[in-house]
Design a protein around this motif. Structure first.
Motif, PDB file in Angstrom:
ATOM      1  N   UNK B 195       0.867  -1.183   0.000  1.00 46.12           N
ATOM      2  CA  UNK B 195       0.000   0.000   0.000  1.00 46.12           C
ATOM      3  C   UNK B 195       0.898   1.225   0.000  1.00 46.12           C
ATOM      4  N   UNK B 196       0.955   1.931  -1.114  1.00 45.28           N
ATOM      5  CA  UNK B 196       1.825   3.101  -1.186  1.00 45.28           C
ATOM      6  C   UNK B 196       1.271   4.212  -0.287  1.00 45.28           C
ATOM      7  N   UNK B 197       2.131   4.949   0.394  1.00 47.05           N
ATOM      8  CA  UNK B 197       1.661   6.065   1.229  1.00 47.05           C
ATOM      9  C   UNK B 197       0.972   7.130   0.381  1.00 47.05           C
ATOM     10  N   UNK B 198       0.173   7.940   1.046  1.00 49.46           N
ATOM     11  CA  UNK B 198      -0.501   9.033   0.343  1.00 49.46           C
ATOM     12  C   UNK B 198      -1.695   8.533  -0.438  1.00 49.46           C
ATOM     13  N   UNK B 199      -2.183   9.363  -1.342  1.00 56.98           N
ATOM     14  CA  UNK B 199      -3.364   8.992  -2.126  1.00 56.98           C
ATOM     15  C   UNK B 199      -3.024   7.887  -3.106  1.00 56.98           C
ATOM     16  N   UNK B 200      -3.984   7.042  -3.413  1.00 53.51           N
ATOM     17  CA  UNK B 200      -3.765   5.920  -4.313  1.00 53.51           C
ATOM     18  C   UNK B 200      -3.891   6.386  -5.764  1.00 53.51           C
ATOM     19  N   UNK B 201      -2.855   7.065  -6.230  1.00 52.39           N
ATOM     20  CA  UNK B 201      -2.889   7.557  -7.609  1.00 52.39           C
ATOM     21  C   UNK B 201      -2.700   6.421  -8.606  1.00 52.39           C
ATOM     22  N   UNK B 203      -4.267   3.501  -8.606  1.00 55.20           N
ATOM     23  CA  UNK B 203      -5.607   3.060  -8.992  1.00 55.20           C
ATOM     24  C   UNK B 203      -6.282   4.110  -9.864  1.00 55.20           C
ATOM     25  N   UNK B 204      -5.937   5.354  -9.606  1.00 54.96           N
ATOM     26  CA  UNK B 204      -6.558   6.442 -10.369  1.00 54.96           C
ATOM     27  C   UNK B 204      -6.101   6.410 -11.825  1.00 54.96           C
TER      28      UNK B 204
END
Lengths: 494, 494
Positions: B195-201, B203-204
């Motif tokens: 799980x990468x830190x910050x927002x899940x860009x 998947x975006x």
């Protein structure tokens, strides 16, 4: 760290309270210090701050009106579930409203045929599985705090647990989230189809730590309760060999239902409390679980045992009853309380590293113990390469606190250097803001801020968390280059 | 639908070509009609448009300079992989640059220990599995076009395949994407941690259909090749019962490696070409695969057979050799080519529905065949509730084309009404812009547009695709209320 010497303006506080009482019952609006004190921190007790006001709505409509009011008056809003988070995501803002979702705690529906449950954000993680048990279904992600933590908080942090290697994180078990933007607009994220059309906003909102929207409803995927489960407890004479055994299992195509490691400091810490029967002479103990039908489990346990022995396990024990299986896990599951009893305070880190570097990193952490004069046992999700070093310190001694923080920061920097990340499942919050500067380059941080602005242009939802500003990263860079000793700077004034 | 009567300004075209030739070889810049004609459409041949210019870069640095140039001169950029997409995501823009990633086709590295491969965007899906085969690993998502389609296109569309029920979509099998924004800035999406830190860009960007960034590098997860696989072919006398059998399998906790259905029209269409041995008297045939160790497969095949028989399967046949297993699949895998040979043209739909409504929806589609005077066999990912109705029509007859489009639009509206979605794995592109107005409310569409703007404020990356404008939805609403007969309006003039 003490509360910053900042109190909200009494006028601002008074007028906000009056406006909130226009549509909320009196006991749903807290503002006196004795009432707001319980909300001053979440599970990361190193950071504390009293909020200006606490609101405890019971319906989505009340949340909408709170958000519209705060948006109109430019009041920061900090959403909070059960407050069990470990990175300070729910740390209050001194001029802000702390929005507790605790009263939205209804299970709205369970559909055994579609294997889904739709719940409000304040429903506890374990309560979902309890309600689904009569259909022999459960909700898979199981953070250690699952008795207390809420699904809304799990969505905010993309929580994991000991079974996430096989069953996935929150993102893999949530199908749909309904949320309100800071303007009070309802947005549907995801849906019941395998891949929702358009941009994947569901993945975006999961793990967004309250920056984008306030979660008001969650539809989770349920999975069938496994017919049976058995656990292997394996000893290793060297922590590097234990790390290699993890890689060997995965390389063999095995995905254990759980794959956890405790180093020797951890087994010796927990054994007196948990009586799990851990091999205290081993440099590391690996717990390796299989679940499924009895035939599947028997076959997988045999394969796992062969791989572990080939990987130089010095001792192997397989649980022969459910009671024995639970006893193996008792030590791992009670590691945090054990740390709490063995030391006045502990600080749980959450870095990730590539699995192949497990041994190397664990040895490097051990080597740092004398530098900071603090002990640091390790219990962690070995299969995911997700470490949970527990730094034991004395929270009554400011020097010990400072050393704990510096130790933690150095561990996180080490994870990044090894090709890992600063957080596996606990989020960034306020805790890892500085390390985000090491983790990401500026264009990526700017992309985060751009997306944040798209949802919340005024920056009112959980401000000052997760994404560091350009200024903060510049400061941190100077400090790392010139300051020598790494430590957390003061919390930003938002 | 013919090309809109629009040609780019010769001056604009000339100056763009000259600027591109400043850093690209002459054969990497195409602008004459005979050169750009092959790029006028992707797999959705209903829509065609010549681009102003086609660029064929070979390096990330060349892509960066192309993007910077287009950004400076406000030239729309349409990225394209192999052009096998089925929703028109790679349809050119008349005043735009078609950016082919086909020449970035190198496999950069394979790490058998970490089970990952890092590749350029123009690498073909199947080429990854071929290269990983010597480590007994493969890349799981397997769209029907896997011989031709590229990983960059798979990322853009979040492609699936017949194995995605068990192994997931592209999103579940890609760990990291490197991309360039329209300004030429490199952004890293995701990483090797769970799980990468910050927002899940990550998947975006996966499934963003080229709206946010141009993909320049992809790191995929590889999985071990299963030791063995066997397939059950089950016949049903009623399509509703076949749908119920799918739900029964899932409810029993079985996740087949593949779970596909063909209705009678489909088995009769493909059997003459594929000689798969399908039961042509059955209302529906279900293909249900198990993979793993021989013991796991034997046990799962037994469980699956029991469930299928209890769910009123009229005939069950289990593959007894690899040749027989491949024969069972031959019909399913060749359904599109068979449709192409049985009819001058076919139009493949991609709606999803809740699994429990499979029978109902399939009967409703059959009932629409006389209304439009067209046949519509169905082959589809039953386990995911992802339909692929194949509307057979004559592309030389404008009336047949119009009826096919209207039939398709009505199927998509039906999926939305049933609680499903307008696309499972083929993307929105230009094809489903109108149905996005039915699928989502305005706040959700605005959230899409907000995120789009955060990456590309000038709207130059693949404009006019995926997210309908407010104006377009208003038009579509009027048409649905007053027009009676649903059909696609003209493509927007961007």
């Amino acid at each position: 760290m003490d509360s910053p010497p900042h109190a909200p303006s009494p006028d601002k506080q008074r007028s906000l309270v009056a406006a909130l009482r226009g549509f909320l019952p009196g006991d749903a609006v807290l503002f006196r210090e004795e009432e707001t004190r319980p909300y001053e921190c979440d599970g990361l007790t190193l950071f504390r701050q009293l909020p200006m006001v606490v609101a405890l709505p019971e319906t989505e409509d009340q949340i909408r009106r709170i958000l519209q009011l705060c948006h109109e008056h430019k009041v920061p809003v900090i959403p909070r579930g059960a407050g069990t988070g470990l990175s300070g995501s729910a740390l209050p803002h001194p001029d802000g409203l702390l929005l507790s979702l605790a009263k939205l705690n209804r299970i709205l529906s369970i559909d055994p045929r579609a294997q889904t449950a739709t719940v409000q954000p304040g429903v506890r993680n374990l309560a979902i599985s309890e309600a689904a048990a009569r259909h022999r279904l459960y909700y898979a992600p199981d953070p250690s705090s699952q008795i207390a933590c809420t699904i809304g908080g799990n969505v905010a942090e993309n929580s994991g647990g000991v079974h996430c290697l096989k069953y996935g994180l929150t993102i893999h078990n949530v199908l749909r989230v309904r949320g309100l933007t800071i303007e009070g607009e309802a947005v549907e994220f995801g849906g019941l189809a395998p891949d929702a059309p358009g941009l994947d906003l569901l993945a975006l909102v999961i793990g967004s730590e309250g920056m984008l929207a306030v979660v008001t409803e969650v539809t989770v995927r349920l999975v069938p309760v496994a017919q049976t489960a058995r656990c292997i407890m394996a000893s290793f004479a060297d922590i590097g060999e234990a790390g290699d055994a993890v890689a060997a299992l995965i390389a063999d195509g095995i995905i254990p239902a759980g794959l956890e490691m405790l180093d020797q400091a951890a087994t010796r810490l927990v054994e007196p409390f948990a009586n799990a029967g851990y091999d205290l002479d081993a440099a590391a103990v690996l717990l390796c679980e299989s679940d499924g039908t009895p035939e599947e489990v028997a076959e997988e346990i045999e394969r796992m045992s062969a791989v572990l022995l080939a990987a130089r396990a010095t001792r192997i024990q397989v649980s022969n009853s459910e009671a024995e299986r639970l006893r193996f896990w008792a030590g791992r599951k009670n590691a945090f309380p054990a740390a709490g009893r063995a030391s006045p305070a502990y600080y749980c880190m959450d870095g990730t590293i590539p699995r192949r570097r497990l041994g190397e990193v664990l040895k490097a952490i051990q080597a740092l113990e004398p530098k900071y004069g603090l002990r640091c046992p390790n219990v962690f999700h070995a299969g995911d390469g997700n470490l949970h070093p527990l730094i034991l310190f004395d929270d009554a001694d400011p020097d010990s606190v400072a050393r704990a923080e510096a130790f933690g920061a150095e561990i996180l920097e080490l994870c990044v250097q090894m090709g890992g990340t600063v957080t596996g499942e606990h989020g960034v919050g306020v805790e890892k803001l500085d390390q985000m500067c090491s983790q990401f380059d500026r264009p990526t941080l700017d992309a985060f801020l751009g997306v944040k602005s798209a949802f919340d242009p005024a920056g009112l939802l959980n401000p000052g968390k997760v994404v560091p500003t350009l200024h903060r990263c510049a400061e941190y860079g100077r400090m790392r280059v010139h300051g020598g000793n790494l430590r957390f700077p003061e919390l930003p004034r938002f």
